[in-house]
Design a protein around this motif. Structure first.
Motif, PDB file in Angstrom:
ATOM      1  N   VAL A  88       0.705  -1.223  -0.046  1.00  0.00           N
ATOM      2  CA  VAL A  88       0.531  -0.141   0.285  1.00  0.00           C
ATOM      3  C   VAL A  88       0.532   1.140   0.280  1.00  0.00           C
ATOM      4  O   VAL A  88       0.369   2.427  -0.883  1.00  0.00           O
ATOM      5  CB  VAL A  88      -1.365  -0.573   1.098  1.00  0.00           C
TER       6      VAL A  88
ATOM      7  N   ASP B 109       1.321   3.998  -2.775  1.00  0.00           N
ATOM      8  CA  ASP B 109       0.674   6.252  -3.076  1.00  0.00           C
ATOM      9  C   ASP B 109       2.419   6.335  -2.873  1.00  0.00           C
ATOM     10  O   ASP B 109       1.672   7.794  -3.381  1.00  0.00           O
ATOM     11  CB  ASP B 109      -0.279   5.465  -1.496  1.00  0.00           C
TER      12      ASP B 109
ATOM     13  N   TRP C 153      -7.290   6.201  -0.458  1.00  0.00           N
ATOM     14  CA  TRP C 153      -6.689   6.185   0.831  1.00  0.00           C
ATOM     15  C   TRP C 153      -7.709   6.851   1.591  1.00  0.00           C
ATOM     16  O   TRP C 153      -7.697   6.000   2.794  1.00  0.00           O
ATOM     17  CB  TRP C 153      -5.342   6.829   0.772  1.00  0.00           C
TER      18      TRP C 153
ATOM     19  N   TYR D 242      -9.468  -2.187   0.624  1.00  0.00           N
ATOM     20  CA  TYR D 242      -8.784  -1.320   0.142  1.00  0.00           C
ATOM     21  C   TYR D 242      -8.967  -2.073  -1.689  1.00  0.00           C
ATOM     22  O   TYR D 242      -8.162  -3.504  -1.894  1.00  0.00           O
ATOM     23  CB  TYR D 242      -7.332  -1.700   0.129  1.00  0.00           C
TER      24      TYR D 242
END
Length: 393
Positions: free
Chosen positions: A29, A33, A66, A77
């Motif tokens: 993750v 990002d 997010w 997610y």
């Protein structure tokens, strides 16, 4: 202060871990990002200063999933939400700026979108994300907002391939975790069965001999025999009870994960002591043991000991006044154990359910590839076991 903040952050991260798809972690993750933020920042710096508010708004749109996932705890997610937000952010960067950008970084966000969506969802999900991203690139090129669309289309293909490979690896990882969980469950069940067999053997054996001693003491007292015999029988019963308690504590200690006891398990050489205990307790037993103990491994010796212990315990429990014979022959390649109880078995006697003791004997010997037969034979009850030696368990 810093320790409290760190502890709070770790607790928050653990509370949000169930929202991450199986097979992924916080590392995936965060890397995703950070990459998305880097692409958005470079694309923003490529544009005129007057377009920076629009570019920053596009980055905020891209970061909305997010925020929904990990701040407001709205949903997991998920690839669909990422696809919608990142496609919208890219569209804003491509169409809402005042002038086309040469060597624009914004379409690279579509490559990231295709890869992440394909990894999280499936091969089809990645393909649909690639198709929609390709349509957006073609539309931007037709509107003269993008140069060299064929290069970006090639990047989309690479993104789809990377996402597919990650998806396959994720499925393999999930399968491996499920297999490991099943193996751990089987190992725990096997360990529970082993401990149950040990406790059953120890308690049944100790109680049977103790009861024989107590019966002898009661008989001596009732018939006015020498009190010394009764006292001796009671003393032996007491000693055996203390030994049984020690054996039970050792066996239950196997449940302790930190147990490091090096107390040896009984082996084939202890069968003589076992038969002597039963004989002293009053069992009419003759034992004949031949062969070299060195041919028997400690594990195989424990099997022979437990089978002998269970068989003699059953005799003491069901037919303590009958005659019994034990024969153990050890050769370099095989150990043969025979225990015969000369008790009359009534014809047509109903078959009783197989008890824990017999099942435990069968489980023990099957591990080593041996065989065990127990049942009536003529006018007696017989237990016969054959255990190959020298072969790995």
């Amino acid at each position: 202060m810093l320790a409290a903040v760190d502890r709070t952050f770790r607790e928050w991260a653990r509370s949000r871990e169930p929202m991450i798809p199986a097979g992924f972690s916080w590392t995936f993750v965060i890397i995703t990002d950070v990459t998305m933020a880097a692409i958005g920042l470079v694309a923003t710096l490529q544009r005129p200063v007057a377009d920076w508010p629009v570019s920053l708004a596009a980055i905020v749109v891209a970061f909305m999933p997010w925020v929904l996932f990990f701040i407001f705890n709205v949903c997991k997610y998920e690839g669909q939400a990422l696809w919608a937000a990142w496609m919208a952010g890219t569209a804003v960067l491509l169409f809402a700026t005042s002038t086309p950008i040469r060597g624009d970084f914004a379409p690279l966000l579509l490559t990231l979108t295709v890869g992440v969506v394909g990894a999280i969802t499936s091969m089809l999900g990645g393909f649909l994300a690639a198709a929609s991203a390709g349509a957006l690139l073609v539309a931007a090129a037709a509107a003269h907002r993008l140069e060299t669309p064929e290069l970006y289309l090639a990047f989309l293909g690479i993104g789809w391939l990377v996402g597919y490979l990650i998806h396959v690896q994720r499925q393999l990882l999930i399968k491996e975790q499920e297999t490991q969980a099943e193996l751990a469950a089987h190992a725990a069940a096997d360990e529970r069965r082993r401990i149950a067999r040990e406790i059953h053997d120890v308690i049944a054996h100790s109680l049977s001999i103790t009861l024989l001693h107590l019966t002898g003491a009661r008989h001596a007292l009732e018939h006015g025999c020498d009190n010394a015999a009764a006292v001796d029988a009671l003393r032996q019963a007491e000693d055996l009870g203390r030994q049984a308690m020690s054996d039970v504590r050792r066996t239950v200690g196997l449940l302790d994960a930190g147990n490091e006891s090096l107390t040896p398990e009984p082996g084939v050489e202890d069968i003589t002591t076992l038969t002597d205990d039963f004989i002293r307790a009053g069992l009419n037993l003759t034992a004949e043991i031949s062969g070299a103990y060195q041919n028997v491994s400690p594990a195989a010796g424990l099997v022979l000991y437990r089978i002998t212990q269970e068989s003699l315990t059953n005799i003491a429990k069901h037919a303590p006044s009958s005659c019994s014979r034990l024969a153990l022959a050890i050769s370099p390649h095989e150990a043969t154990l025979s225990i015969v109880n000369e008790v009359e078995v009534p014809i047509g006697r109903p078959v009783t359910p197989r008890g824990r003791g017999l099942r435990g004997m069968e489980q023990r010997i099957e591990i080593f590839g041996g065989t065990l037969c127990a049942g009536p034979r003529g006018d007696s009850w017989s237990v016969s076991a054959r255990l190959p030696l020298g072969a790995p368990a």
